[in-house]
Every structure is written in C-alpha cells, then in structure tokens.
Design a protein around this motif. Structure first.
Motif, mmCIF file in Angstrom:
data_model
loop_
_atom_site.group_PDB
_atom_site.id
_atom_site.type_symbol
_atom_site.label_atom_id
_atom_site.label_comp_id
_atom_site.label_asym_id
_atom_site.label_seq_id
_atom_site.Cartn_x
_atom_site.Cartn_y
_atom_site.Cartn_z
ATOM 1 N N PRO A 93 0.804 -1.229 0.000
ATOM 2 C CA PRO A 93 0.000 0.000 0.000
ATOM 3 C C PRO A 93 0.837 1.279 0.000
ATOM 4 O O PRO A 93 0.465 2.272 -0.623
ATOM 5 C CB PRO A 93 -0.810 -0.098 1.300
ATOM 6 C CG PRO A 93 -0.801 -1.535 1.656
ATOM 7 C CD PRO A 93 0.441 -2.130 1.091
ATOM 8 N N GLU A 97 0.462 4.882 -1.999
ATOM 9 C CA GLU A 97 0.318 6.198 -1.371
ATOM 10 C C GLU A 97 1.372 7.190 -1.864
ATOM 11 O O GLU A 97 1.154 8.394 -1.855
ATOM 12 C CB GLU A 97 0.382 6.053 0.161
ATOM 13 C CG GLU A 97 -0.894 5.448 0.740
ATOM 14 C CD GLU A 97 -0.646 4.584 1.960
ATOM 15 O OE1 GLU A 97 0.388 4.787 2.635
ATOM 16 O OE2 GLU A 97 -1.481 3.688 2.245
ATOM 17 N N VAL A 135 -3.850 -3.407 -2.443
ATOM 18 C CA VAL A 135 -4.474 -2.212 -3.004
ATOM 19 C C VAL A 135 -5.542 -2.665 -3.994
ATOM 20 O O VAL A 135 -5.221 -3.271 -5.024
ATOM 21 C CB VAL A 135 -3.437 -1.324 -3.738
ATOM 22 C CG1 VAL A 135 -4.107 -0.067 -4.274
ATOM 23 C CG2 VAL A 135 -2.286 -0.964 -2.811
ATOM 24 N N THR A 136 -6.789 -2.384 -3.685
ATOM 25 C CA THR A 136 -7.854 -2.839 -4.562
ATOM 26 C C THR A 136 -7.893 -1.991 -5.836
ATOM 27 O O THR A 136 -7.465 -0.826 -5.835
ATOM 28 C CB THR A 136 -9.235 -2.743 -3.891
ATOM 29 O OG1 THR A 136 -9.488 -1.357 -3.611
ATOM 30 C CG2 THR A 136 -9.277 -3.546 -2.609
ATOM 31 N N ALA A 138 -10.448 -0.816 -7.121
ATOM 32 C CA ALA A 138 -11.396 0.283 -6.903
ATOM 33 C C ALA A 138 -10.697 1.487 -6.266
ATOM 34 O O ALA A 138 -10.908 2.630 -6.665
ATOM 35 C CB ALA A 138 -12.532 -0.195 -6.007
ATOM 36 N N ARG A 139 -9.818 1.199 -5.310
ATOM 37 C CA ARG A 139 -9.112 2.285 -4.625
ATOM 38 C C ARG A 139 -8.192 3.033 -5.599
ATOM 39 O O ARG A 139 -8.157 4.267 -5.624
ATOM 40 C CB ARG A 139 -8.301 1.684 -3.475
ATOM 41 C CG ARG A 139 -7.673 2.737 -2.589
ATOM 42 C CD ARG A 139 -6.898 2.090 -1.466
ATOM 43 N NE ARG A 139 -6.061 3.081 -0.797
ATOM 44 C CZ ARG A 139 -4.972 2.779 -0.092
ATOM 45 N NH1 ARG A 139 -4.605 1.522 0.040
ATOM 46 N NH2 ARG A 139 -4.272 3.730 0.488
ATOM 47 N N ALA A 140 -7.481 2.258 -6.397
ATOM 48 C CA ALA A 140 -6.566 2.866 -7.361
ATOM 49 C C ALA A 140 -7.340 3.672 -8.398
ATOM 50 O O ALA A 140 -6.971 4.802 -8.728
ATOM 51 C CB ALA A 140 -5.743 1.781 -8.041
ATOM 52 N N THR A 141 -8.422 3.087 -8.892
ATOM 53 C CA THR A 141 -9.220 3.776 -9.900
ATOM 54 C C THR A 141 -9.777 5.085 -9.367
ATOM 55 O O THR A 141 -9.807 6.095 -10.072
ATOM 56 C CB THR A 141 -10.381 2.871 -10.370
ATOM 57 O OG1 THR A 141 -9.863 1.572 -10.602
ATOM 58 C CG2 THR A 141 -10.999 3.402 -11.642
ATOM 59 N N GLN A 142 -10.170 5.028 -8.106
ATOM 60 C CA GLN A 142 -10.751 6.238 -7.510
ATOM 61 C C GLN A 142 -9.720 7.372 -7.444
ATOM 62 O O GLN A 142 -10.018 8.525 -7.761
ATOM 63 C CB GLN A 142 -11.256 5.909 -6.110
ATOM 64 C CG GLN A 142 -12.226 6.956 -5.586
ATOM 65 C CD GLN A 142 -12.432 6.806 -4.092
ATOM 66 O OE1 GLN A 142 -11.893 5.895 -3.464
ATOM 67 N NE2 GLN A 142 -13.215 7.694 -3.510
ATOM 68 N N TRP A 143 -8.522 7.014 -7.048
ATOM 69 C CA TRP A 143 -7.459 8.034 -6.978
ATOM 70 C C TRP A 143 -7.197 8.608 -8.370
ATOM 71 O O TRP A 143 -7.066 9.815 -8.560
ATOM 72 C CB TRP A 143 -6.177 7.423 -6.402
ATOM 73 C CG TRP A 143 -5.073 8.443 -6.256
ATOM 74 C CD1 TRP A 143 -4.930 9.330 -5.230
ATOM 75 C CD2 TRP A 143 -4.000 8.696 -7.165
ATOM 76 N NE1 TRP A 143 -3.813 10.123 -5.441
ATOM 77 C CE2 TRP A 143 -3.229 9.754 -6.623
ATOM 78 C CE3 TRP A 143 -3.607 8.132 -8.384
ATOM 79 C CZ2 TRP A 143 -2.091 10.259 -7.258
ATOM 80 C CZ3 TRP A 143 -2.466 8.635 -9.016
ATOM 81 C CH2 TRP A 143 -1.733 9.694 -8.457
ATOM 82 N N SER A 146 -9.706 11.047 -9.444
ATOM 83 C CA SER A 146 -9.593 12.347 -8.780
ATOM 84 C C SER A 146 -8.478 13.208 -9.374
ATOM 85 O O SER A 146 -8.401 14.399 -9.130
ATOM 86 C CB SER A 146 -9.338 12.136 -7.283
ATOM 87 O OG SER A 146 -8.000 11.710 -7.094
#
Lengths: 210, 334
Positions: A93, A97, A135-136, A138-143, A146
């Motif tokens: 992770p 970050e 790191v899912t 979904a989390r990566a895609t969301q970042w 943004s």
C-alpha cells in the motif's frame, strides 16, 4: 515542419523502489524478466519502435532509480517528457500512497506547459500476486479519477500480463501530447541579395560532416 | 557566402555568445606543442585531474570551444573533462599517433572519448589502434566510414592541399546547413560555429576537409558495443543517412540515444540534453559522480555496473542498496 522529422516520444517511469519499473521496461522492450532484484543506479533508457495507429514512432523509455534523489540528473531528465508512468506495487500500500508525491514531483521538475492535462498513466504492478494484493482496483481507480482521470492498468512484469496493452496506451497518450509541443521553427531564411539563392544551395565542394 | 549571411534578416542575438564569454572568463585555452613537430594542440580542461578524463573531439567545422557547455556542466558535476582541438594531420593514422602523444601530455592512461562528426570518426580509429587507452565512446552525429563523402567530393578532394585558405573557408561555410525550418537554438548554434571557423588556419581547414573526404573505414573495434553510445539528432544532419544507418548497424548493441530536437550541433543548441546522455553513459562505467557526500556508493559496486543486456545484471547484489538516501524510500522493501 518537414515530414522528415521522426516522432520520438519520451516516456518517464516513476515510482518507489522495488515496484518493478525496470522489470516492466525490460519486459516491454526486451521481453525478459528476472525475479532477482537489482537496484537501478541513477537512470537509464531503452528505445523501442512501435506502430501507433499506422504511424511508426520511437519510444524512449526512461527508467529511474526509485531510491535516487530526484535532482541528481537535473531537470534535463524530466524536460521534454511526453508521458509519465507512475508505478506502484499492488501488494504494498505504501507504494500506492507515494504516487501522489511522485506525480507532484514530476510536475514541479518537468513543469509542463499544461500541467492539468499532462498525460500520466498509472500501473498497478505485480498483478500476478493476486493472493497478496493490498491495493484494490477500486481504490486505485478512484485516486486516478480524482487526478483528472488518469488511465489505470494492472500489469505483471513477471507474466507480461497487460504490459503490451498498457504501453500501447502510454504511447498513444504520449503521441497526443507530443503534437501539442512543437517548438518554434524559423522559416526559410529570407535572402535580400537577389543574386544569391541560399536555401539548399551547396554550390561546390563535398558535403562534409561537422 | 559570408556576404549573403550578413544580408539575411533572421539573425539571432545568441545566448551562446554570452554563455561562452562567461565560460572563457574562468577557463583558459591551453596549448600543447607536439615535440619534434610544428603541431600544436589546443584544449580546455576542467575538473579533478586525477580521474579518467572525458575527452571531447570536435567535428570538421568546429573548435575546442564547441563543447564548452559540456566542459562547464560536467566538470561542475565532478568529471574531469578535456575538450581538445587537433592540429592538421594528413591521415587518420597520423592523427592517432598525435592524439596518443596528446594523451601522454595530459598524463592520462586512458580516456572516455566523446566525438562529434569527424571527431567521432577519428576517435573510432584511435580506439581500434590503441584499445587499451579507450574506456568508452560516445559518437555524436558521427560515422564509421568516409567513403560516401569521398564519392561526393570526387576529384575535388585531391585539390584541397593546393587551394587558398579563403576558398577552403568558404567551402566549409557552405557545408553548414543554411536553409530549411529549424529551431531558433539550432540556428544560433550554426551561426556560432560559422563564426568560430574564422579562427581556423588554412592548414587546419585543408587537413580536416581532406580527412573528411578521403575514403577510409574504421577498423573493427575491440570495445564491446555496450561501451558505445550513439547520440543522434532528430531529422537530417550533415551526415548522410546511409552513414548513420551504417554506424548503427556496425555497433548493433550500442546504446542508441536519440535527441528530440534537430540540428547538427546539439551540444550547443541542446546542451543540457547532450550532457544528460553523456552522464548516463558515464554511469554505466562506474564513473559517476555528482552525488552529495555521504551518498557516494562504494567503488567496488560501481565497477560491476551492468548494462541492460549484461548477464551480470542478473546477479544478486545484497545489502548494498542501503547506500542511497531518498526521502520517499520505503524501508520495508530494502
């Protein structure tokens, strides 16, 4: 601009140490992979010719040492980049970050003309280690979303999974960027002396190289 | 075409002129007279004299000044840099003997050589004859054979020795690219090289033109291809395409560094980019400097610095990574 100019795309790969930047590049360019880790010293580059929508372009892919101080090669390293690839290890992770920091640092150093629209591509590497994933997607895609919708790909340099496709996208985005960056060219020189025709006039002597 | 030059409207108040003036104010032009001859080398020298130097060799139309940006920036990074201007030699063989004396006089056992155009051609000749003294080569818009030039020059080249220097100077000026679209910086570089040419003697001009236009092929080198970097400008240069292609084929495994920009004199028009490629080249040989104190890796490690194709690269190198300090370093990974 004359048609003789070749399209050269400069692509820079950034990310924490150990995420697989060198491996990705080697997999893409040389189709090779090794499990043994060796830290990259400084930076190095490889070139590869690729067809993008029927156009032959040369990609110059720059790999950096994740552990190196940014400034050691200076801004010349970042200057003229057409695409920046941010790589993280989806089993660690912390490397994900760090992407924010790498992205900011790139924008500061390269200072592209239109920072908001400069093409980045994010690669979540080591996709073959699905069982260790932290790191899912979904989390990566969301970042990525943004940050002005950066494309996100999950790759594996070890199995070559998705590597070709990811670099195709990188090349395509770089090519789009390259078109917006043409420098100012001087036109043919104006000769005021009517007796002389300067352009391409090599009246005598050999064409020697200098 | 000097007259024509003055009448051309688009001339540039070049930053190269002022940058060079600043460079000259703290780096003197030195001279070395070859014993038992009238031959005199001139050179700029900067950086720590105890290291293996990086020796720059200019092309047909330039002088030692052509690499002043690299001498300046690389010496600041801690490299020992020499930009040498060769006197008039009659053949590549004679040139090699002369260059060997020059290296003796510089007290260096070996050198990394960066050669542009004719300078790169002569550097390859030297590397073939004196392999022990050449650590690596960077060939910038260069070539390994002059046959294409010889064919173009035809009988003209045999007349070079008897031509008046004014005529030779004009011929040399005319070889510089003058038309076509180019970036402002490339145009400035050409203008500046054109001005520098006025400092060359007729003898120098004749020697360079005949070295360039007499058919000769570089013998095969003992250097491994990975010790060679080919640096090329984008688009057309004064070096014909066939010679460029031939060079790339001859040194197939060499690192091929392409510049994004056009222009025959990238070391003047895009100095930072050229310096970057030379620095990356040098790091492959362990000669990499420029790290803040404390970050300098152990010398033994550097000698094993691999290139991409190097099988040594696959060897494990445990525990030495710790040397680097990076604010973003992930300790877990080390």
């Amino acid at each position: 601009m004359s048609a003789k100019k070749k399209v050269l795309l400069k692509v820079i790969i950034l990310g924490d140490s150990g995420v697989g930047k060198t491996s990705l590049m080697n997999q893409y360019v040389n189709k090779k992979f090794t499990n043994q880790y060796k830290a990259t010293i400084g930076a190095d580059f490889l070139t590869k010719e690729v067809m993008i929508d029927d156009k032959l372009v040369t990609m110059q892919i720059w790999d950096t040492a994740g552990q190196e101080r940014f400034q050691s090669l200076g801004v010349a390293f970042y200057r003229g980049a057409d695409c920046c690839v941010l790589v993280h290890d989806l089993t660690v992770p912390k490397t994900f970050e760090s992407l924010e920091v790498w992205r900011d640092e790139f924008l500061i150093q390269a200072s592209p003309r239109d920072a908001d629209n400069f093409p980045f591509v994010v690669l979540g590497n080591k996709a073959d280690l699905e069982s260790k994933r932290k790191v899912t997607a979904a989390r990566a895609t969301q970042w990525c979303k943004s940050k002005n919708t950066i494309p996100y790909h999950e790759t594996s340099a070890a199995t070559a999974q998705n590597v070709e496709a990811a670099f195709q996208e990188i090349a395509r985005r770089a090519l789009k960027q390259e078109h917006t960056e043409d420098p100012i060219y001087l036109p043919e020189t104006l000769t005021l002396n009517a007796n002389q025709n300067i352009s391409n006039n090599r009246p005598m002597g050999p064409d020697c190289a200098c | 075409m000097e007259g024509g030059r003055n009448e051309v409207v688009v001339t540039s108040s070049s930053s190269i002129v002022s940058d060079f003036a600043a460079f000259r104010s703290d780096c003197p032009l030195k001279k070395f007279a070859q014993p038992h001859s009238h031959l005199e080398w001139t050179y700029f020298q900067a950086g720590p004299g105890d290291a293996t130097p990086l020796v720059f060799l200019h092309g047909t139309s330039s002088t030692a000044a052509a690499f002043f940006y690299q001498v300046q920036s690389l010496s600041r990074k801690g490299y020992y840099v020499i930009s040498a201007q060769y006197p008039a030699f009659s053949s590549p063989e004679e040139w090699c003997k002369g260059f060997d004396r020059f290296l003796d006089a510089m007290k260096c056992r070996a050198a990394h050589i960066v050669g542009a155009g004719l300078g790169g051609f002569l550097a390859q000749h030297y590397a073939a004859r004196y392999p022990a003294r050449v650590r690596s080569l960077v060939l910038c818009n260069s070539f390994a054979s002059t046959y294409a030039f010889a064919a173009r020059a035809g009988t003209w080249s045999s007349l070079i020795p008897v031509m008046p220097s004014m005529f030779l100077r004009q011929a040399m000026q005319d070889t510089l690219p003058q038309g076509g679209f180019m970036e402002m910086s490339a145009k400035q570089a050409i203008d500046w090289v054109g001005q520098q040419m006025n400092d060359l003697s007729g003898e120098d001009l004749a020697s360079r033109l005949s070295l360039n236009c007499t058919g000769s092929q570089v013998p095969s080198l003992q250097l491994e291809n990975r010790q060679i970097t080919i640096l090329e400008s984008n688009g057309e240069t004064m070096v014909p395409d066939e010679l460029r292609r031939q060079l790339r084929i001859q040194y197939g495994g060499a690192s091929f560094a392409e510049l994004k920009s056009r222009g025959d004199f990238p070391y003047l028009s895009r100095p930072e980019e050229v310096t970057l490629f030379i620095e990356v080249h040098m790091r492959r040989f362990g000669d990499f400097i420029g790290y803040p104190t404390g970050d300098t890796p152990a010398a033994g490690y550097l000698e094993e610095l691999p290139s991409w194709e190097d099988p040594l690269a696959l060897r494990e190198e445990p525990e030495r990574r710790q040397v680097w300090k990076n604010p973003f370093e992930d300790d877990d990974l080390l």
